[in-house]
Design a protein around this motif. Structure first.
Motif, short mmCIF file in Angstrom:
data_model
loop_
_atom_site.label_atom_id
_atom_site.label_comp_id
_atom_site.label_asym_id
_atom_site.label_seq_id
_atom_site.Cartn_x
_atom_site.Cartn_y
_atom_site.Cartn_z
N ARG A 1 -5.12 1.33 3.70
CA ARG A 1 -6.58 1.89 3.56
C ARG A 1 -6.28 3.39 3.40
O ARG A 1 -7.10 3.88 2.57
CB ARG A 1 -7.65 1.54 4.37
N ASN A 2 -5.62 4.21 4.10
CA ASN A 2 -5.46 5.36 4.01
C ASN A 2 -4.32 6.07 3.10
O ASN A 2 -4.20 7.27 3.02
CB ASN A 2 -5.31 6.01 5.39
N LEU A 3 -3.60 5.16 2.39
CA LEU A 3 -2.58 5.48 1.61
C LEU A 3 -3.14 5.44 0.10
O LEU A 3 -3.74 4.58 -0.31
CB LEU A 3 -1.46 4.80 2.02
N GLN A 4 -2.52 6.40 -0.80
CA GLN A 4 -2.76 6.18 -1.97
C GLN A 4 -1.94 5.40 -2.94
O GLN A 4 -2.31 4.45 -3.78
CB GLN A 4 -2.45 7.67 -2.59
N ASP A 5 -0.53 5.01 -2.31
CA ASP A 5 0.36 3.98 -3.17
C ASP A 5 1.17 3.41 -2.15
O ASP A 5 1.19 4.00 -0.97
CB ASP A 5 1.18 4.79 -4.14
N LYS B 1 6.86 7.57 4.14
CA LYS B 1 5.86 8.48 5.15
C LYS B 1 6.85 9.20 6.25
O LYS B 1 8.09 8.59 6.48
CB LYS B 1 5.09 7.60 6.11
N ASP C 1 3.93 5.50 -0.37
CA ASP C 1 3.68 6.51 0.73
C ASP C 1 3.79 5.72 2.09
O ASP C 1 4.54 6.50 3.05
CB ASP C 1 2.15 6.83 0.64
#
Length: 346
Positions: free
Chosen positions: A227-231, A238, A234
């Motif tokens: 939910r907190n990632l764009q792709d 990370k 990532d």
């Protein structure tokens, strides 16, 4: 008029079929060693737990729920050991000074007596770790045995090596399955202190070059929280999870000959990880007896250190009686000679 009784239907319970453990390895043809772990005398609570930890360590070829009573003697265990194919005894005892561990070969010995200088229970080892590891199938196969520092050539060290090598089943490196190699027992002998470090580890493999997050997805079959990632990239790249420096050590990596699990594939490099599961002991070899907890003393730390067998008490008594008889005979001979000399003078 006849009376009718309500007949209750009996429930048929299928008897449980108990699978008997094989006594001979179907691949190597060698006899599989089995063991009893029990105690002599009254043990305190921590040593009772150590006894249970040793039973788990010796699985699957040991009696995990062995019942013992105060009136049971060593002969009782020996009578049961024969029909069950038990080859070794591990006996714990406690004196006023220290606990002891005796490892004996049935039915005729020899017996090695160790003084337990220090020990840690499996629960203590697990509490000291951030992520303790103990899968359910960890004790389905016997552990591997590794001995270090026993090659000095002394007789008591050779006997110790043979005893511990034969207490676990032998393996054939050409036919062994990698999935069965999940535990390892390490014994390291320090020639300076004459102490033996006893350790018990679990073995796990990690593929080299695969991040921890990817391994978790493959192993747990769970969709990660994105939910907190764009792709999706990532999540993989990370910071802190792109690579693992601990898996880059070439000395700790192996190339697998066959698949092992979902993430360790054949012909790929995997890092070998050892995690201690306990128990942990520091042992000192005190005595080696010729028989099962009896017989002549082959080695003693505080006495005969040349590796020669000491005479038993009966032999010592016979020798003493023989010496006394010889002394009496010599005294009689001297008295006879004195009497003869006196007669000649007269």
């Amino acid at each position: 008029m006849a009376r009718f009784r309500n007949k209750k239907k009996k429930v048929f319970v299928k008897p449980a079929v108990k699978k008997n453990q094989p006594s001979v390895d179907h691949i190597t043809g060698n006899k599989i060693p089995k063991s009893f772990v029990f105690s002599r005398g009254k043990l305190p609570g921590p040593l009772r737990q150590l006894q249970m930890d040793l039973r788990k360590l010796m699985l699957p070829y040991t009696a995990l729920n062995l019942k013992e009573k105060k009136r049971n003697s060593l002969k009782d265990f020996l009578n049961v050991a024969g029909p069950m194919g038990v080859t070794h005894f591990l006996i714990l005892s406690k004196t006023a000074t220290a606990p002891y561990l005796r490892v004996g070969r049935t039915p005729q010995g020899p017996t090695l007596t160790f003084k337990i200088n220090e020990y840690s229970l499996a629960v203590d080892v697990a509490q000291s770790q951030l992520r303790p590891r103990c899968p359910q199938d960890l004790f389905q196969n016997p552990p591997l045995i590794v001995l270090s520092g026993f090659g000095s050539g002394d007789q008591h060290l050779k006997l110790t090596t043979i005893m511990f090598q034969n207490i676990f089943p032998a393996i054939d490196i050409n036919t062994v399955k990698l999935s069965s190699c999940q535990r390892i027992v390490l014994l390291n002998y320090n020639k300076d202190t004459k102490l033996i470090d006893f350790r018990h580890y679990s073995i796990r493999l990690q593929p080299v070059g695969v991040s921890r997050r990817i391994r978790k997805i493959v192993q747990n079959h769970q969709v990660p929280d994105l939910r907190n990632l764009q792709d999706v990239s990532d999540f993989v790249t990370k910071a802190g999870y792109g690579s693992e420096s601990e898996a880059d050590d070439e000395a700790a990596t192996v190339t697998l000959a066959s698949d092992l699990g979902r993430i360790n594939k054949a012909s790929t490099k995997s890092a070998v990880k050892l995690q201690e599961i306990g128990p942990r002991m520091t042992l000192q070899l005190i005595k080696i007896e010729e028989g099962l907890c009896s017989g002549g003393v082959i080695f003693s730390e505080y006495g005969n250190g040349d590796g020669k067998k000491k005479p038993e008490k009966e032999d010592t008594k016979k020798q003493k009686d023989t010496d006394e008889d010889e002394e009496d005979m010599n005294d009689d001979q001297e008295n006879i000679e004195e009497d003869l000399e006196d007669d000649e003078e007269d």
